[in-house]
Scaffold this motif. Structure first.
Motif, PDB file in Angstrom:
ATOM      1  N   GLY A  33      32.843  78.649  48.576  1.00 48.53           N
ATOM      2  CA  GLY A  33      31.723  79.524  48.009  1.00 48.53           C
ATOM      3  C   GLY A  33      30.635  78.524  47.160  1.00 48.53           C
ATOM      4  O   GLY A  33      30.610  77.414  47.684  1.00 48.53           O
ATOM      5  N   HIS A  34      30.025  78.842  46.293  1.00 48.19           N
ATOM      6  CA  HIS A  34      29.112  77.877  45.496  1.00 48.19           C
ATOM      7  C   HIS A  34      29.928  76.817  44.845  1.00 48.19           C
ATOM      8  O   HIS A  34      30.655  77.035  44.200  1.00 48.19           O
ATOM      9  CB  HIS A  34      28.363  78.743  44.239  1.00 48.19           C
ATOM     10  CG  HIS A  34      27.630  79.942  45.028  1.00 48.19           C
ATOM     11  ND1 HIS A  34      26.235  79.839  45.207  1.00 48.19           N
ATOM     12  CD2 HIS A  34      27.712  81.347  45.089  1.00 48.19           C
ATOM     13  CE1 HIS A  34      25.951  80.754  45.646  1.00 48.19           C
ATOM     14  NE2 HIS A  34      26.562  81.830  45.672  1.00 48.19           N
ATOM     15  N   PRO A  35      29.734  75.696  45.438  1.00 45.69           N
ATOM     16  CA  PRO A  35      30.609  74.508  45.136  1.00 45.69           C
ATOM     17  C   PRO A  35      30.374  74.231  43.533  1.00 45.69           C
ATOM     18  O   PRO A  35      31.486  73.915  43.105  1.00 45.69           O
ATOM     19  CB  PRO A  35      30.163  73.386  46.047  1.00 45.69           C
ATOM     20  CG  PRO A  35      28.580  73.802  46.482  1.00 45.69           C
ATOM     21  CD  PRO A  35      28.550  75.234  46.523  1.00 45.69           C
ATOM     22  N   ASP A  36      29.495  74.422  42.910  1.00 48.26           N
ATOM     23  CA  ASP A  36      29.224  73.944  41.462  1.00 48.26           C
ATOM     24  C   ASP A  36      30.251  75.071  40.832  1.00 48.26           C
ATOM     25  O   ASP A  36      30.709  74.573  39.794  1.00 48.26           O
ATOM     26  CB  ASP A  36      27.832  73.967  40.886  1.00 48.26           C
ATOM     27  CG  ASP A  36      27.048  72.839  41.767  1.00 48.26           C
ATOM     28  OD1 ASP A  36      27.633  71.746  42.159  1.00 48.26           O
ATOM     29  OD2 ASP A  36      25.851  72.933  41.798  1.00 48.26           O
ATOM     30  N   THR A  37      30.213  76.178  41.009  1.00 47.61           N
ATOM     31  CA  THR A  37      31.190  77.354  40.399  1.00 47.61           C
ATOM     32  C   THR A  37      32.437  76.797  40.618  1.00 47.61           C
ATOM     33  O   THR A  37      33.313  77.017  39.739  1.00 47.61           O
ATOM     34  CB  THR A  37      30.672  78.590  40.686  1.00 47.61           C
ATOM     35  OG1 THR A  37      29.162  78.743  40.478  1.00 47.61           O
ATOM     36  CG2 THR A  37      31.442  79.439  40.024  1.00 47.61           C
ATOM     37  N   ILE A  38      32.800  76.527  41.928  1.00 45.53           N
ATOM     38  CA  ILE A  38      34.241  76.376  41.986  1.00 45.53           C
ATOM     39  C   ILE A  38      34.615  75.051  41.264  1.00 45.53           C
ATOM     40  O   ILE A  38      35.745  75.113  40.628  1.00 45.53           O
ATOM     41  CB  ILE A  38      34.339  76.302  43.714  1.00 45.53           C
ATOM     42  CG1 ILE A  38      34.144  77.455  44.338  1.00 45.53           C
ATOM     43  CG2 ILE A  38      35.855  75.589  44.068  1.00 45.53           C
ATOM     44  CD1 ILE A  38      34.048  77.480  45.851  1.00 45.53           C
ATOM     45  N   ILE A  39      33.733  73.913  41.421  1.00 46.04           N
ATOM     46  CA  ILE A  39      34.192  72.811  40.568  1.00 46.04           C
ATOM     47  C   ILE A  39      34.347  73.050  39.192  1.00 46.04           C
ATOM     48  O   ILE A  39      35.248  72.671  38.309  1.00 46.04           O
ATOM     49  CB  ILE A  39      32.902  71.611  40.764  1.00 46.04           C
ATOM     50  CG1 ILE A  39      32.990  71.254  42.083  1.00 46.04           C
ATOM     51  CG2 ILE A  39      33.150  70.464  39.696  1.00 46.04           C
ATOM     52  CD1 ILE A  39      31.994  70.339  42.687  1.00 46.04           C
ATOM     53  N   LYS A  40      33.455  73.927  38.404  1.00 41.64           N
ATOM     54  CA  LYS A  40      33.627  74.261  37.186  1.00 41.64           C
ATOM     55  C   LYS A  40      34.879  75.017  36.829  1.00 41.64           C
ATOM     56  O   LYS A  40      35.788  74.707  35.905  1.00 41.64           O
ATOM     57  CB  LYS A  40      32.421  75.147  36.870  1.00 41.64           C
ATOM     58  CG  LYS A  40      32.489  75.691  35.392  1.00 41.64           C
ATOM     59  CD  LYS A  40      30.995  76.652  35.041  1.00 41.64           C
ATOM     60  CE  LYS A  40      31.051  77.098  33.661  1.00 41.64           C
ATOM     61  NZ  LYS A  40      30.007  77.830  33.430  1.00 41.64           N
ATOM     62  N   LEU A  41      35.434  75.868  37.823  1.00 42.81           N
ATOM     63  CA  LEU A  41      36.668  76.652  37.825  1.00 42.81           C
ATOM     64  C   LEU A  41      37.896  75.708  37.429  1.00 42.81           C
ATOM     65  O   LEU A  41      38.865  75.952  37.013  1.00 42.81           O
ATOM     66  CB  LEU A  41      36.686  77.836  38.575  1.00 42.81           C
ATOM     67  CG  LEU A  41      35.768  78.866  38.444  1.00 42.81           C
ATOM     68  CD1 LEU A  41      35.730  79.999  39.720  1.00 42.81           C
ATOM     69  CD2 LEU A  41      36.150  79.856  37.145  1.00 42.81           C
ATOM     70  N   LEU A  42      37.767  74.750  38.777  1.00 39.36           N
ATOM     71  CA  LEU A  42      38.635  73.922  38.916  1.00 39.36           C
ATOM     72  C   LEU A  42      39.017  73.088  37.654  1.00 39.36           C
ATOM     73  O   LEU A  42      40.338  72.861  37.327  1.00 39.36           O
ATOM     74  CB  LEU A  42      38.562  72.869  39.807  1.00 39.36           C
ATOM     75  CG  LEU A  42      38.587  73.477  41.207  1.00 39.36           C
ATOM     76  CD1 LEU A  42      38.062  72.545  42.211  1.00 39.36           C
ATOM     77  CD2 LEU A  42      39.963  74.140  41.708  1.00 39.36           C
ATOM     78  N   PRO A  73      32.387  69.684  49.769  1.00 39.62           N
ATOM     79  CA  PRO A  73      33.878  69.791  49.832  1.00 39.62           C
ATOM     80  C   PRO A  73      34.407  68.603  49.325  1.00 39.62           C
ATOM     81  O   PRO A  73      35.391  68.722  48.835  1.00 39.62           O
ATOM     82  CB  PRO A  73      34.124  70.018  51.286  1.00 39.62           C
ATOM     83  CG  PRO A  73      32.900  69.435  52.034  1.00 39.62           C
ATOM     84  CD  PRO A  73      31.731  69.656  51.258  1.00 39.62           C
ATOM     85  N   ARG A  74      33.903  67.381  49.528  1.00 40.21           N
ATOM     86  CA  ARG A  74      34.692  66.084  49.136  1.00 40.21           C
ATOM     87  C   ARG A  74      34.532  66.192  47.287  1.00 40.21           C
ATOM     88  O   ARG A  74      35.444  65.805  46.488  1.00 40.21           O
ATOM     89  CB  ARG A  74      34.087  65.018  49.458  1.00 40.21           C
ATOM     90  CG  ARG A  74      34.432  65.044  51.144  1.00 40.21           C
ATOM     91  CD  ARG A  74      33.964  63.976  51.803  1.00 40.21           C
ATOM     92  NE  ARG A  74      33.893  64.215  53.377  1.00 40.21           N
ATOM     93  CZ  ARG A  74      34.533  63.372  54.346  1.00 40.21           C
ATOM     94  NH1 ARG A  74      34.898  62.305  54.003  1.00 40.21           N
ATOM     95  NH2 ARG A  74      34.248  63.584  55.199  1.00 40.21           N
ATOM     96  N   ALA A  75      33.441  66.700  46.981  1.00 43.52           N
ATOM     97  CA  ALA A  75      33.477  66.821  45.380  1.00 43.52           C
ATOM     98  C   ALA A  75      34.513  67.802  44.882  1.00 43.52           C
ATOM     99  O   ALA A  75      35.036  67.727  43.887  1.00 43.52           O
ATOM    100  CB  ALA A  75      32.018  67.287  44.955  1.00 43.52           C
ATOM    101  N   VAL A  76      34.501  69.029  45.758  1.00 40.67           N
ATOM    102  CA  VAL A  76      35.527  69.944  45.486  1.00 40.67           C
ATOM    103  C   VAL A  76      37.047  69.416  45.305  1.00 40.67           C
ATOM    104  O   VAL A  76      37.792  69.387  44.326  1.00 40.67           O
ATOM    105  CB  VAL A  76      35.623  71.183  46.299  1.00 40.67           C
ATOM    106  CG1 VAL A  76      36.553  72.204  46.002  1.00 40.67           C
ATOM    107  CG2 VAL A  76      34.383  71.840  46.138  1.00 40.67           C
TER     108      VAL A  76
END
Length: 189
Positions: A33-42, A73-76
């Motif tokens: 999904g939205h990568p910035d939100t996923i990164i935040k959740l991680l 994806p690599r930032a995730v």
């Protein structure tokens, strides 16, 4: 597709309650999904045990993308690693874009067709090495910073190719560079 506030206020607490009650061992996120939100959740606590993440040469979710901007994806993967979250790679052959041929009819301009065209140089390199593009794509995905790779095979032949790619092991760094150079960058979907 779940809103951040809904996830934080309602979904994650239920997952944590289920873990606490012993009904599930752990929970995870699908990271397409939205990568910035996923990164935040991680980076938040409690964190998921794992995240499913795009793991292909093109860094592309293809037709699964429903947001503007790059998929990252690599930032995730990097955020997951930094926060002790496991990474389950998905879409190693990007729905056929990193194989010898697309195996189903798709409408003109479909994301998988665009990715297939972008991967022409990758297929040439696979031919030069005398390997199937799908096998090389799986080895490439297994060479990324992931813990496991979810296979999207349709038949026993494809499963055998994936097993052979796993047996062959990760690609050496110099080969990763050569593979990376086969696709234009900055066009990720």
């Amino acid at each position: 597709m779940t809103l951040y506030a809904t996830f934080v206020e309602h979904v994650r607490p239920v997952f944590e309650r289920l873990v606490g009650e012993g009904l599930i061992g752990a929970w995870g996120l699908t990271g397409i999904g939205h990568p910035d939100t996923i990164i935040k959740l991680l980076g938040e606590r409690p964190a998921p045990a794992a995240v499913q993440c795009i793991a292909n040469l093109l860094d592309s979710p293809g037709g699964l993308k429903f947001f503007d901007g790059p998929a990252k994806p690599r930032a995730v993967m990097t955020a997951a690693r930094a926060n002790g979250v496991g990474v389950m790679g998905i879409r190693a052959v990007q729905a056929g874009a990193l194989t010898s041929a697309i195996d189903r009819p798709l409408p003109a301009g479909h994301p998988e067709l665009r990715d297939f065209a972008r991967a022409a140089g990758f297929r040439r390199l696979a031919r030069e090495f005398g390997v199937a593009p799908a096998a090389l794509a799986h080895r490439y995905a297994l060479s990324l910073d992931i813990d496991t790779l979810v296979l999207g095979v349709k038949n026993r032949r494809e499963l055998a190719e994936c097993a052979a790619a796993a047996d062959a092991g990760a690609l050496p760094p110099e080969l990763m560079v050569r593979v990376d150079e086969t696709v234009p960058r900055g066009e990720e979907t």
